[in-house]
Design a protein around this motif. Structure first.
Motif, short mmCIF file in Angstrom:
data_model
loop_
_atom_site.label_atom_id
_atom_site.label_comp_id
_atom_site.label_asym_id
_atom_site.label_seq_id
_atom_site.Cartn_x
_atom_site.Cartn_y
_atom_site.Cartn_z
N GLY A 157 0.79 -1.22 0.00
CA GLY A 157 0.00 0.00 0.00
C GLY A 157 0.82 1.28 0.00
N VAL A 158 2.12 1.19 0.37
CA VAL A 158 2.95 2.40 0.44
C VAL A 158 4.15 2.34 -0.51
CG1 VAL A 158 2.29 2.93 2.80
CG2 VAL A 158 4.26 1.46 2.38
N LEU A 159 4.12 1.43 -1.46
CA LEU A 159 5.26 1.33 -2.38
C LEU A 159 5.40 2.61 -3.22
CD1 LEU A 159 4.94 -2.39 -3.58
CD2 LEU A 159 6.44 -1.42 -1.82
N GLU A 160 4.27 3.19 -3.60
CA GLU A 160 4.35 4.43 -4.38
C GLU A 160 4.87 5.57 -3.51
OE1 GLU A 160 1.62 7.28 -7.29
OE2 GLU A 160 0.65 5.85 -5.92
N ASP A 161 4.38 5.70 -2.28
CA ASP A 161 4.87 6.76 -1.39
C ASP A 161 6.35 6.60 -1.10
OD1 ASP A 161 2.41 8.02 -1.15
OD2 ASP A 161 1.80 6.76 0.53
N SER A 162 6.84 5.37 -1.06
CA SER A 162 8.23 5.11 -0.69
C SER A 162 9.20 5.26 -1.84
CB SER A 162 8.36 3.69 -0.12
OG SER A 162 7.49 3.52 0.98
N THR A 163 8.73 5.05 -3.07
CA THR A 163 9.65 5.05 -4.21
C THR A 163 9.18 5.92 -5.38
OG1 THR A 163 8.59 3.09 -5.17
CG2 THR A 163 10.43 2.73 -3.65
N GLY A 164 7.94 6.39 -5.31
CA GLY A 164 7.43 7.20 -6.41
C GLY A 164 6.93 6.40 -7.59
N TYR A 165 6.98 5.09 -7.52
CA TYR A 165 6.49 4.24 -8.62
C TYR A 165 5.25 3.49 -8.15
CZ TYR A 165 6.03 0.39 -11.91
OH TYR A 165 5.53 -0.52 -12.82
N LEU B 187 9.28 -4.72 -7.91
CA LEU B 187 10.68 -5.16 -7.88
C LEU B 187 11.28 -5.19 -9.28
CD1 LEU B 187 10.36 -8.06 -5.28
CD2 LEU B 187 11.46 -5.83 -4.94
N LEU B 188 10.46 -5.47 -10.29
CA LEU B 188 10.96 -5.55 -11.67
C LEU B 188 11.17 -4.18 -12.30
CD1 LEU B 188 8.81 -8.52 -13.03
CD2 LEU B 188 11.27 -8.53 -12.52
N HIS B 189 10.71 -3.12 -11.64
CA HIS B 189 10.83 -1.78 -12.21
C HIS B 189 11.66 -0.87 -11.31
CE1 HIS B 189 7.43 -3.28 -14.59
NE2 HIS B 189 7.75 -2.34 -15.48
N LEU B 190 12.81 -1.38 -10.88
CA LEU B 190 13.69 -0.57 -10.05
C LEU B 190 14.10 0.72 -10.75
CD1 LEU B 190 16.05 -3.36 -8.63
CD2 LEU B 190 14.31 -2.08 -7.38
N GLY B 191 14.24 0.66 -12.06
CA GLY B 191 14.66 1.84 -12.81
C GLY B 191 13.63 2.94 -12.83
N SER B 192 12.39 2.62 -12.48
CA SER B 192 11.32 3.62 -12.48
C SER B 192 11.15 4.29 -11.12
CB SER B 192 9.99 2.96 -12.89
OG SER B 192 10.07 2.40 -14.17
N TRP B 193 11.90 3.85 -10.14
CA TRP B 193 11.82 4.47 -8.82
C TRP B 193 12.40 5.88 -8.86
CZ3 TRP B 193 13.65 0.28 -4.76
CH2 TRP B 193 12.85 -0.87 -4.92
N GLN B 194 11.76 6.82 -8.17
CA GLN B 194 12.28 8.19 -8.10
C GLN B 194 13.38 8.24 -7.03
OE1 GLN B 194 9.03 10.90 -7.40
NE2 GLN B 194 7.88 10.20 -9.20
N LEU B 195 14.54 8.73 -7.42
CA LEU B 195 15.70 8.68 -6.54
C LEU B 195 15.48 9.44 -5.24
CD1 LEU B 195 18.62 7.81 -6.07
CD2 LEU B 195 19.36 9.90 -7.27
#
Length: 557
Positions: A137-145, A160-168
């Motif tokens: 439920g908080v993956l978007e808040d934690s990584t922006g994806y 997990l498969l979209h690590l490159g889409s996480w906001q730094l």
């Protein structure tokens, strides 16, 4: 004793424990509300009125009643399934009040014992699934994806498969929150407030550095005021009736584990029915003052106990302190970064899973059936709406109980040893002519037991005048109708062979059932021995009657 506990003056440790618990309610309450799509303000206010009312009325005096992650997620699922907006204050108020009414009704009907039928295997699977829901439920808040997928497991894999889409920047702030929490948690004096330390420290750092991340004020404005009266949206009552039952069951099941874990300081016994009533009152009152549905919180109770709570006043002060903090510091709370809340929730979810590791291992090693129930409940919790998962959990618990009860049911032969004492022995395959065979029934008279009992019942065969004395001492008051039919059939078989069936250890209620069903007439006036006197006395009298009956038949030739 409870009255004495209630009227005792609060101690200094109660005041300080209430302060720590109230502060802890800020990040936890806001986070739990946020992961379920509710306003963080509702999460804050869930720690005010429900905590005060619940602590004043609960029989488990140290229990803190407030919002939990499972209750928040179940509430969101219930409202969404009913087509109602979780952001509508009237809908939230109605669900909380209805949940309270269900809890109060269950307490008034003294249904607290129902919670004991919730299997540990099922609860382990449910709790672990809830923890995974918290994390996803908080993956978007934690990584922006925002992960995609039709269920929580698929979303976790997509994330997990979209690590490159996480906001730094977002990811670094969440990671820093987890690191600061871990460092604070490692310090014994800071262990109970580690979440609060991480929230304050990282929020200050983000503000000083001017880091560009989403803040709480971008989601909801926190009013510098006490919770105000909210009128429930009563026309939605029919749509939420089933959902309110689901939320109540989730809340009560979680709270049921608090009394054994946190006993009353004065040594008095808890009363689950009184706790049901207390949580019902807390929800009814809280729902009218901007609270989400609430229940006994083990994490918040644990914080209060660790901080030194001694009486129920610690929970009362936690609500009062939280109200004061909201009044004085609302603008500061609005500046909390959402990645910080996301990081805190990752910690909470991770701790829940880690805390269940021993239960998972225990269930896995105990029984294949229990392990299967745990896995099915976990999968249901991650893939179904939570109110459906609650029903699935209840059904699985019932099936486990029936299966285990049926497997434990058995017949045991009783024979006299050298000292004339009754000792267990294997059940004979066949009855002997002119002989008294003594059996003891061990079970709960569940209908599922009957095939097993019938299978091990000794055959009459070509025996002449066999007598079977069946000890029923300890049989529940209401045996299954199938058990009555089995006894009637076996009595007829023995009668056809010139023998008879006798029952020993029959309590008054069972005797009435035997008379109402006509089985007492079949067995005869001397074929039933009441359960009175020493535990083995009814059996001794039945065997003596059986011996006299056989001797009389022998005399008649």
């Amino acid at each position: 004793m409870e009255h004495d506990q209630l009227m005792r003056r609060p101690t200094g440790s109660d005041v300080s424990a209430g302060l720590v618990t109230g502060l802890f309610s800020i990040p936890e309450g806001m986070a739990y509300a946020a992961i379920a799509g509710f306003s963080p303000v509702a999460g804050l206010f869930s720690g005010v009125v429900p905590a005060i009312v619940g602590s004043l009325t609960a029989r488990t005096v140290l229990m803190v009643t407030t919002l939990t992650s499972a209750i928040a997620l179940t509430s969101q699922s219930v409202l969404s399934s009913a087509g109602l907006d979780p952001a509508d204050a009237g809908n939230v108020a109605l669900l909380a009040v209805m949940t309270g009414l269900v809890m109060a009704l269950m307490g008034a009907l003294r249904l607290g014992a129902v919670m004991s039928f919730v299997s540990n295997a099922v609860m382990t699977g449910f709790s672990t699934g809830i923890a995974l829901q918290i994390i996803t439920g908080v993956l978007e808040d934690s990584t922006g994806y925002q992960p995609q997928g039709h269920n929580k497991l698929v979303r976790l894999g997509d994330w997990l498969l979209h690590l490159g889409s996480w906001q730094l920047t977002t990811t670094l702030v969440a990671a820093a929150t987890v690191v600061v929490w871990a460092l604070a948690h490692a310090v014994r004096r800071l262990e109970t407030v580690a979440l609060l330390v991480a929230m304050v420290a990282v929020t200050l750092a983000v503000g000083l550095l001017g880091t560009d991340v989403e803040l709480v004020k971008g989601i909801a404005e926190i009013p510098a005021s006490l919770p105000h009266l909210t009128v429930p949206d009563w026309p939605a009552f029919p749509a939420l009736l089933g959902g309110a039952v689901s939320v109540a069951l989730v809340a009560l099941a979680q709270a049921a584990g608090i009394a054994p874990t946190v006993p009353n300081p004065d040594g008095s016994r808890g009363d689950m029915n009184r706790d049901f009533l207390a949580q019902g009152a807390a929800n009814i009152a809280g729902g009218l003052f901007q609270s989400l549905p609430a229940g006994g919180s083990l994490s918040r109770t644990g914080v209060a106990v660790s901080a030194g709570s001694r009486t129920r006043w610690a929970g009362v002060f936690s609500g009062l302190w939280l109200a004061v903090i909201v009044l004085a510091c609302a603008p500061l709370a609005e500046r909390i970064p959402m990645p910080v809340i996301g990081g805190l929730i990752l910690v909470v979810g991770g701790e829940l899973i880690w805390g269940r590791r021993h239960d998972v291992a225990l269930v896995w090693r105990t029984s294949k059936l229990s392990a299967a129930a745990m896995v099915v409940t976990f999968l249901g919790t991650t893939q179904l709406p939570l109110q459906q998962a609650v029903i699935l959990s209840a059904v699985l618990s019932l099936l486990l109980y029936c299966a285990q009860a049926a497997r434990q049911a058995r017949l045991v032969a009783l024979v006299r040893d050298e000292e004339r004492q009754w000792t267990p022995a294997p059940v004979p395959e066949r009855l002997a002519s002119g002989t008294v065979t003594v059996l003891r029934y061990e079970g709960v008279s569940l209908f599922a037991e009957l095939p097993r009992i019938d299978e091990h019942w000794p055959a009459v065969g070509d025996a002449h005048r066999p007598v079977l004395v069946l000890s029923l001492r300890g049989l529940p008051d209401v045996p299954s109708s199938g058990m009555i039919k089995l006894l009637r059939r076996r009595a007829a078989e023995l009668g056809d062979a010139g023998g008879r069936l006798m029952l020993a250890g029959v309590d008054p209620h069972l005797l009435r059932i035997l008379r109402d069903t006509g089985l007492a007439d079949t067995l005869g006036d001397d074929g039933i021995v009441a359960a009175d006197g020493p535990i083995m006395a009814p059996l001794e009298r039945a065997v003596a009657r059986a011996g006299r009956w056989l001797a009389d038949r022998d005399d008649r030739g």
